[in-house]
Scaffold this active site. Structure first.
Site, PDB file in Angstrom:
ATOM      1  N   ALA A  80       0.849  -1.194   0.000  1.00  0.00           N
ATOM      2  CA  ALA A  80       0.000   0.000   0.000  1.00  0.00           C
ATOM      3  C   ALA A  80       0.880   1.237   0.000  1.00  0.00           C
ATOM      4  O   ALA A  80       1.673   1.426   0.912  1.00  0.00           O
ATOM      5  CB  ALA A  80      -0.902   0.009   1.233  1.00  0.00           C
ATOM      6  N   CYS A  81       0.749   2.068  -1.029  1.00  0.00           N
ATOM      7  CA  CYS A  81       1.557   3.280  -1.066  1.00  0.00           C
ATOM      8  C   CYS A  81       0.650   4.506  -1.080  1.00  0.00           C
ATOM      9  O   CYS A  81      -0.559   4.393  -1.218  1.00  0.00           O
ATOM     10  CB  CYS A  81       2.472   3.294  -2.282  1.00  0.00           C
ATOM     11  SG  CYS A  81       1.617   3.539  -3.855  1.00  0.00           S
ATOM     12  N   ALA A  82       1.239   5.672  -0.992  1.00  0.00           N
ATOM     13  CA  ALA A  82       0.482   6.921  -0.826  1.00  0.00           C
ATOM     14  C   ALA A  82      -0.537   7.185  -1.946  1.00  0.00           C
ATOM     15  O   ALA A  82      -1.712   7.365  -1.681  1.00  0.00           O
ATOM     16  CB  ALA A  82       1.434   8.096  -0.672  1.00  0.00           C
TER      17      ALA A  82
ATOM     18  N   THR B 164       2.559   0.653  -5.202  1.00  0.00           N
ATOM     19  CA  THR B 164       1.781  -0.485  -4.694  1.00  0.00           C
ATOM     20  C   THR B 164       1.943  -1.694  -5.612  1.00  0.00           C
ATOM     21  O   THR B 164       2.163  -2.815  -5.155  1.00  0.00           O
ATOM     22  CB  THR B 164       0.290  -0.109  -4.627  1.00  0.00           C
ATOM     23  OG1 THR B 164       0.144   1.022  -3.765  1.00  0.00           O
ATOM     24  CG2 THR B 164      -0.554  -1.248  -4.089  1.00  0.00           C
TER      25      THR B 164
ATOM     26  N   GLU C  58       3.142   2.232   3.132  1.00  0.00           N
ATOM     27  CA  GLU C  58       3.546   3.619   3.388  1.00  0.00           C
ATOM     28  C   GLU C  58       2.446   4.352   4.112  1.00  0.00           C
ATOM     29  O   GLU C  58       2.626   5.429   4.606  1.00  0.00           O
ATOM     30  CB  GLU C  58       3.709   4.336   2.045  1.00  0.00           C
ATOM     31  CG  GLU C  58       5.086   4.660   1.647  1.00  0.00           C
ATOM     32  CD  GLU C  58       5.150   5.145   0.216  1.00  0.00           C
ATOM     33  OE1 GLU C  58       6.260   5.146  -0.306  1.00  0.00           O
ATOM     34  OE2 GLU C  58       4.106   5.511  -0.368  1.00  0.00           O
TER      35      GLU C  58
END
Lengths: 103, 159
Positions: A8-10, A16, A64
């Site tokens: 999971a990224c911003a 991701t 993140e």
């Protein structure tokens, strides 16, 4: 080794999915089973069931940002790393995890 | 139905971009100006640069082998766009492998993301860009139209 992971990224569009690919490639190279759930801009994909989580040797959280449904991982062995680590050195990460699980 | 989706995602390619700047932040401003022109000022250069920089400061988008995937949410943008640049002058990007980059895949999405279909395509692209075979092929492409066709082929793959 049977691995499950969440990435999971911003922004939820690029890192991701790059982390997912990196982890899958590394697992294939080292002969491990892996299932990677992504939590991105399009929501949760390839969602991990509780039984898949319980049956895994390890859970990798390459995140993140906060993740949804974290309760699934409360009682299992997990390692939480920055998403860039998964992208940059997934091979090394899996080797380290293997070492740790053996000790 | 897939064909319509890929047609609707706006793609811009420049395979021989003579960048005047080799400083990361300045280069971002430079391409923001170019993209804004391509979009007929749908979003202005400052908004585009801001969107990209906001994401870039969180963590680098340079993921190795000369590739970077700067992206961000941009005010005023009506629908997502993909802008591809092959830079003639390499730029240091704090990449994960410490190498300079020449291949930029810029992904811009509207602030209110209502368009799931485009986001799906863009995440599929990111997924495949990690593959060395795909990277090798991209390195060999020297024409704008060929690049667009290659990207459309990637979109048809799953993830």
């Amino acid at each position: 080794m049977n691995i499950v992971a969440v990435t999971a990224c911003a922004t939820g569009v690029a890192h991701t999915f790059m982390a997912k690919r990196a982890l899958e490639n590394a697992a294939a190279k080292q002969g491990y089973q892996i299932k990677v759930e992504t939590q991105g801009a399009t929501g949760i994909e390839n969602e991990l069931t509780q039984s898949e989580v319980d049956q895994a040797d390890i859970v990798i959280l390459a995140v993140e940002v906060g993740i949804a449904k974290r309760e699934r991982f409360e009682k299992v062995k997990k390692v939480e790393i920055p998403i860039s680590t998964a992208i940059r050195n997934a091979d090394g990460l899996l080797e380290k995890i293997k070492e740790k699980l053996q000790t | 139905m897939e064909k319509d989706e890929t047609k609707a995602l706006r793609k811009y390619v420049e395979v021989s971009f003579s960048n005047s700047n080799t400083d990361k932040m300045k280069l971002i401003e430079e391409i923001a100006g170019v993209i804004s022109n391509w979009l007929d000022n749908e979003s202005d250069a400052q908004a585009i640069a801001k969107g990209i920089k906001e994401r870039e400061v969180l963590s680098t988008t340079g993921f190795g082998n000369g590739f970077a995937i700067p992206h961000g949410k941009v005010a005023g943008l009506e629908s997502p766009i993909l802008a591809i640049f092959k830079l003639e002058n390499e730029v240091e990007w704090d990449s994960l492998d410490d190498e300079a980059i020449t291949q930029l895949f810029v992904i811009l999405v509207p602030v209110d993301e209502a368009q799931d279909t485009h986001l799906t395509l863009l995440s599929t692209l990111s997924y495949h860009l990690m593959d060395e075979e795909v990277q090798r092929k991209i390195n060999e492409i020297t024409e704008n139209e060929a690049m667009k066709r290659f990207i459309e082929m990637i979109f048809k793959k799953g993830r």
